[in-house]
Write a protein that holds these residues in place. Sequence first.
Motif, PDB file in Angstrom:
ATOM      1  N   LEU A 167       2.657  -4.808   3.679  1.00  8.89           N
ATOM      2  CA  LEU A 167       1.747  -5.236   4.736  1.00  8.89           C
ATOM      3  C   LEU A 167       2.157  -6.572   5.335  1.00  8.89           C
ATOM      4  O   LEU A 167       2.653  -7.462   4.634  1.00  8.89           O
ATOM      5  CB  LEU A 167       0.325  -5.367   4.182  1.00  8.89           C
ATOM      6  CG  LEU A 167      -0.347  -4.096   3.669  1.00  8.89           C
ATOM      7  CD1 LEU A 167      -1.722  -4.425   3.113  1.00  8.89           C
ATOM      8  CD2 LEU A 167      -0.455  -3.049   4.776  1.00  8.89           C
TER       9      LEU A 167
ATOM     10  N   ILE B  99       6.261   3.152  -0.480  1.00  9.52           N
ATOM     11  CA  ILE B  99       5.270   2.096  -0.291  1.00  9.52           C
ATOM     12  C   ILE B  99       5.447   1.457   1.089  1.00  9.52           C
ATOM     13  O   ILE B  99       6.477   1.619   1.735  1.00  9.52           O
ATOM     14  CB  ILE B  99       5.366   0.996  -1.368  1.00  9.52           C
ATOM     15  CG1 ILE B  99       6.719   0.256  -1.260  1.00  9.52           C
ATOM     16  CG2 ILE B  99       5.146   1.557  -2.757  1.00  9.52           C
ATOM     17  CD1 ILE B  99       6.797  -1.006  -2.082  1.00  9.52           C
ATOM     18  N   LYS B 100       4.427   0.734   1.527  1.00 12.00           N
ATOM     19  CA  LYS B 100       4.481  -0.029   2.767  1.00 12.00           C
ATOM     20  C   LYS B 100       4.149  -1.488   2.450  1.00 12.00           C
ATOM     21  O   LYS B 100       3.197  -1.767   1.708  1.00 12.00           O
ATOM     22  CB  LYS B 100       3.469   0.517   3.774  1.00 12.00           C
ATOM     23  CG  LYS B 100       3.453  -0.227   5.117  1.00 12.00           C
ATOM     24  CD  LYS B 100       2.245   0.159   5.953  1.00 12.00           C
ATOM     25  CE  LYS B 100       2.273   1.632   6.333  1.00 12.00           C
ATOM     26  NZ  LYS B 100       1.159   1.961   7.262  1.00 12.00           N
TER      27      LYS B 100
ATOM     28  N   ILE C 282     -11.021   2.055  -1.707  1.00 15.17           N
ATOM     29  CA  ILE C 282      -9.858   1.239  -2.040  1.00 15.17           C
ATOM     30  C   ILE C 282      -9.723   1.144  -3.556  1.00 15.17           C
ATOM     31  O   ILE C 282     -10.690   0.844  -4.261  1.00 15.17           O
ATOM     32  CB  ILE C 282      -9.982  -0.175  -1.451  1.00 15.17           C
ATOM     33  CG1 ILE C 282     -10.046  -0.113   0.074  1.00 15.17           C
ATOM     34  CG2 ILE C 282      -8.807  -1.045  -1.896  1.00 15.17           C
ATOM     35  CD1 ILE C 282     -10.326  -1.455   0.734  1.00 15.17           C
TER      36      ILE C 282
ATOM     37  N   VAL D 140       0.856  -1.176   0.000  1.00 17.61           N
ATOM     38  CA  VAL D 140       0.000   0.000   0.000  1.00 17.61           C
ATOM     39  C   VAL D 140       0.896   1.232   0.000  1.00 17.61           C
ATOM     40  O   VAL D 140       2.113   1.133   0.182  1.00 17.61           O
ATOM     41  CB  VAL D 140      -0.942   0.033   1.229  1.00 17.61           C
ATOM     42  CG1 VAL D 140      -1.930  -1.120   1.188  1.00 17.61           C
ATOM     43  CG2 VAL D 140      -0.149   0.015   2.542  1.00 17.61           C
ATOM     44  N   ASN D 141       0.295   2.376  -0.194  1.00 14.34           N
ATOM     45  CA  ASN D 141       1.034   3.634  -0.139  1.00 14.34           C
ATOM     46  C   ASN D 141       1.635   3.825   1.253  1.00 14.34           C
ATOM     47  O   ASN D 141       1.063   3.395   2.256  1.00 14.34           O
ATOM     48  CB  ASN D 141       0.094   4.784  -0.476  1.00 14.34           C
ATOM     49  CG  ASN D 141       0.800   6.116  -0.588  1.00 14.34           C
ATOM     50  OD1 ASN D 141       0.984   6.806   0.405  1.00 14.34           O
ATOM     51  ND2 ASN D 141       1.187   6.485  -1.799  1.00 14.34           N
TER      52      ASN D 141
ATOM     53  N   ASN E 108      -0.589   5.087   4.043  1.00 15.34           N
ATOM     54  CA  ASN E 108      -1.770   4.315   4.444  1.00 15.34           C
ATOM     55  C   ASN E 108      -1.598   3.869   5.893  1.00 15.34           C
ATOM     56  O   ASN E 108      -0.547   3.368   6.272  1.00 15.34           O
ATOM     57  CB  ASN E 108      -1.929   3.101   3.526  1.00 15.34           C
ATOM     58  CG  ASN E 108      -3.271   2.413   3.688  1.00 15.34           C
ATOM     59  OD1 ASN E 108      -3.718   2.137   4.794  1.00 15.34           O
ATOM     60  ND2 ASN E 108      -3.895   2.113   2.570  1.00 15.34           N
TER      61      ASN E 108
ATOM     62  N   TRP F 178     -11.251   1.583   2.969  1.00 15.14           N
ATOM     63  CA  TRP F 178     -10.220   1.250   3.949  1.00 15.14           C
ATOM     64  C   TRP F 178     -10.754   1.273   5.380  1.00 15.14           C
ATOM     65  O   TRP F 178     -10.228   0.580   6.259  1.00 15.14           O
ATOM     66  CB  TRP F 178      -9.034   2.199   3.810  1.00 15.14           C
ATOM     67  CG  TRP F 178      -8.161   1.870   2.644  1.00 15.14           C
ATOM     68  CD1 TRP F 178      -8.032   2.572   1.480  1.00 15.14           C
ATOM     69  CD2 TRP F 178      -7.305   0.724   2.520  1.00 15.14           C
ATOM     70  NE1 TRP F 178      -7.153   1.941   0.637  1.00 15.14           N
ATOM     71  CE2 TRP F 178      -6.682   0.811   1.252  1.00 15.14           C
ATOM     72  CE3 TRP F 178      -7.000  -0.341   3.347  1.00 15.14           C
ATOM     73  CZ2 TRP F 178      -5.777  -0.147   0.798  1.00 15.14           C
ATOM     74  CZ3 TRP F 178      -6.100  -1.309   2.904  1.00 15.14           C
ATOM     75  CH2 TRP F 178      -5.499  -1.202   1.642  1.00 15.14           C
TER      76      TRP F 178
ATOM     77  N   ILE G  43       1.213   2.385  -6.857  1.00 16.29           N
ATOM     78  CA  ILE G  43       0.950   2.486  -5.414  1.00 16.29           C
ATOM     79  C   ILE G  43       1.657   3.698  -4.815  1.00 16.29           C
ATOM     80  O   ILE G  43       1.127   4.376  -3.935  1.00 16.29           O
ATOM     81  CB  ILE G  43       1.376   1.197  -4.692  1.00 16.29           C
ATOM     82  CG1 ILE G  43       0.541   0.006  -5.177  1.00 16.29           C
ATOM     83  CG2 ILE G  43       1.248   1.349  -3.182  1.00 16.29           C
ATOM     84  CD1 ILE G  43      -0.932   0.101  -4.898  1.00 16.29           C
TER      85      ILE G  43
ATOM     86  N   SER H 293      -4.764   5.566  -1.969  1.00 19.55           N
ATOM     87  CA  SER H 293      -5.852   4.625  -1.706  1.00 19.55           C
ATOM     88  C   SER H 293      -5.593   3.229  -2.280  1.00 19.55           C
ATOM     89  O   SER H 293      -6.421   2.339  -2.157  1.00 19.55           O
ATOM     90  CB  SER H 293      -7.164   5.156  -2.295  1.00 19.55           C
ATOM     91  OG  SER H 293      -7.097   5.187  -3.713  1.00 19.55           O
ATOM     92  N   GLY H 294      -4.432   3.040  -2.918  1.00 12.54           N
ATOM     93  CA  GLY H 294      -4.194   1.812  -3.661  1.00 12.54           C
ATOM     94  C   GLY H 294      -3.696   0.647  -2.831  1.00 12.54           C
ATOM     95  O   GLY H 294      -3.113   0.797  -1.758  1.00 12.54           O
ATOM     96  N   ILE H 295      -3.916  -0.571  -3.353  1.00 14.16           N
ATOM     97  CA  ILE H 295      -3.328  -1.796  -2.833  1.00 14.16           C
ATOM     98  C   ILE H 295      -2.912  -2.636  -4.033  1.00 14.16           C
ATOM     99  O   ILE H 295      -3.600  -2.662  -5.065  1.00 14.16           O
ATOM    100  CB  ILE H 295      -4.299  -2.587  -1.923  1.00 14.16           C
ATOM    101  CG1 ILE H 295      -3.594  -3.829  -1.334  1.00 14.16           C
ATOM    102  CG2 ILE H 295      -5.573  -2.983  -2.666  1.00 14.16           C
ATOM    103  CD1 ILE H 295      -4.401  -4.538  -0.250  1.00 14.16           C
TER     104      ILE H 295
END
Length: 290
Positions: free
Chosen positions: A211, A208-209, A146, A111-112, A115, A136, A187, A192-194
């Motif tokens: 998860l 990015i992160k 999302i 995700v961003n 997020n 989300w 992303i 809001s992206g995944i």
Amino acid sequence: MKMMKYLAMAAAALLFAGGPGRAEMLQIKGSDTLINLVQRLSEAYMQKNPGQKIAVTGGGSGTGIAALVNGKCDIANASRLMKKNEVAQAGAAGIDPVQVVVAVDGLSLIVNANNGVDGLTMDQIGKIYRGEVKNWSQVGGRDMPITLYGRQSNSGTYDFMMEVVLKGDYSPKMNQMNGNAQIVAAIKNDPSGIGYVGVSYVKDASGIKVLKVAQNVNAVYASPLNIDEVNSGVYPVSRPLNQYLSADASQAVRDFIAFELSPEGQRIVEEEGFFALPQAYKDYNKKSGF
């Protein structure tokens, strides 16, 4: 004069064939997840074996497997297993496909960086990509729609996610991207992206992160960046990265694969951001003659 003409023709034929002692050009095709890794492995192998030429192209796992079945490549890169109909098609074409595992991937949900969500369960991911969870806020994040990013249908990663995580069909609103790098770029620019990408595409990425993922609400949230959690199966979205060849493949093909599985080849696997093979996959490859 006739003898001179014959010798000239023979020399031309040898030149066209590559000349005496020249190795064949190996053609490798398929998975976008594997393309950068296999290109790097090919470069290292060609440096050690100057007479050998190797061409590596992408197109997706399905494209690579089809090329192997149709005799258009020597090795198919695949981030998924061959399907029953593909095995049947190979048999009809006189090809007995052999699977070799060359690396392990912790498929990464990203995700961003801004997020607020840090982890999801497999069930939540499935609902998000099926379009059942659309905001989300439904999974502990901000009130924000999302946006879905994924791969195209010829991708092995597309199939893997659908079979292992979604256990159903993708939302028709998912943005289908050509490759991992495109998903990462999207992303970065979409709060809001995944998306989902191979682990090698996230280790040095900014913006990015990655998860953490749990099998269910009562399980441990694990990271695809942790080799122990990937190899032990605690991280639930890990998978083998495969190559397929014909059982009667040439010695040149077998020599290249042996290099990929060697300590030097497996060091390159790790340098490219994937995980070297644990003993279980080494044992599996031995049963296939590697």
